[in-house]
Design an enzyme around this catalytic site. Structure first.
Site, mmCIF file in Angstrom:
data_model
loop_
_atom_site.group_PDB
_atom_site.id
_atom_site.type_symbol
_atom_site.label_atom_id
_atom_site.label_comp_id
_atom_site.label_asym_id
_atom_site.label_seq_id
_atom_site.Cartn_x
_atom_site.Cartn_y
_atom_site.Cartn_z
ATOM 1 N N GLY A 46 13.828 2.305 8.578
ATOM 2 C CA GLY A 46 13.185 2.894 7.335
ATOM 3 C C GLY A 46 13.649 2.064 6.134
ATOM 4 O O GLY A 46 12.707 1.550 5.134
ATOM 5 N N CYS A 47 14.924 1.652 6.001
ATOM 6 C CA CYS A 47 15.346 1.045 4.836
ATOM 7 C C CYS A 47 14.866 -0.265 4.806
ATOM 8 O O CYS A 47 14.544 -0.902 3.740
ATOM 9 C CB CYS A 47 16.936 1.037 4.727
ATOM 10 S SG CYS A 47 17.480 2.885 4.593
ATOM 11 N N THR A 48 14.626 -1.119 5.868
ATOM 12 C CA THR A 48 14.459 -2.319 5.965
ATOM 13 C C THR A 48 12.807 -2.598 5.578
ATOM 14 O O THR A 48 12.375 -3.330 4.653
ATOM 15 C CB THR A 48 14.524 -2.958 7.239
ATOM 16 O OG1 THR A 48 15.887 -3.101 7.704
ATOM 17 C CG2 THR A 48 14.116 -4.503 7.562
#
Length: 153
Positions: A46-48
Site C-alpha cells: 500500500g505504501c509503495t
C-alpha cells in the site's frame, strides 16, 4: 495527544530526508503550499502504491505550487533505498521515534498495531486546509490533495 485539525497551523518541525539533509518546515511556509503524507512503512504494497502515485503526479503538485513530503518512522537509509528503488522525486522524511507523527496526532489503525495513513494539505501560510485519513484508499490521498490544491489560492 491533540490531533491537528483543519484551520490549525502546521507545527514547526525538522527531520532528515532520504539524503540526510534536514528539512525544516519553517523554510517552506510562506514559499509554497505543503502536502505532508504520513505512511506506515517503506516498501510495503500500500505504501509503495501511494508513494508512486505521489511520484507520478509530482508535476501536478508542482504546478499547484506545492511541496510534497512523505513521512514515516523508518531510517534515512531505509528511505534512501525506497526512494531509489521507486525513483521517488520528493523528500521522504525520517521520523524515527514517531515524534512528528505524535505531534500531528496521526492515529494508529488496526487496533493500534499499524501507524496510520493521513495526508495533510496546508496553504502557503501553513494553515491546514484539508486532512484525509484512510488506511486502504491509497490513491485517494493523491486525488483528494490535488483536488483541494486546485481551490487553494
Amino acid at each position: 495527544m491533540t490531533a491537528i485539525k483543519i484551520g490549525d497551523k502546521i507545527p514547526g518541525f525538522s527531520l532528515p530526508d532520504q539524503n540526510g539533509m534536514v528539512a525544516d518546515m519553517k523554510n517552506f511556509i510562506g514559499e509554497s503550499n505543503i502536502v505532508l503524507f504520513f505512511y506506515p512503512k517503506d516498501d510495503t504494497p500500500g505504501c509503495t502504491r501511494e508513494a508512486c502515485s505521489f511520484r507520478d503526479h509530482y508535476e501536478d503538485f508542482a504546478d499547484a505550487g506545492a511541496e510534497v513530503f512523505g513521512i514515516s518512522g523508518q531510517s534515512v537509509g531505509s528511505h534512501k533505498n525506497f526512494a531509489e528503488k521507486h525513483n521517488l522525486n520528493y523528500k521522504l522524511l525520517s521520523d524515527e521515534g514517531n515524534k512528528v507523527r505524535k505531534l500531528f496526532g496521526v492515529p494508529s489503525s488496526f487496533f493500534g498495531l499499524m501507524p496510520g495513513r493521513v495526508t495533510y494539505v496546508a496553504d502557503r501560510t501553513g494553515k491546514v486546509v484539508y486532512i484525509f485519513n484512510s488506511q486502504t484508499n491509497v490513491k485517494e490521498h493523491v486525488d483528494k490533495a490535488l483536488q483541494v490544491l486546485g481551490n487553494v489560492k
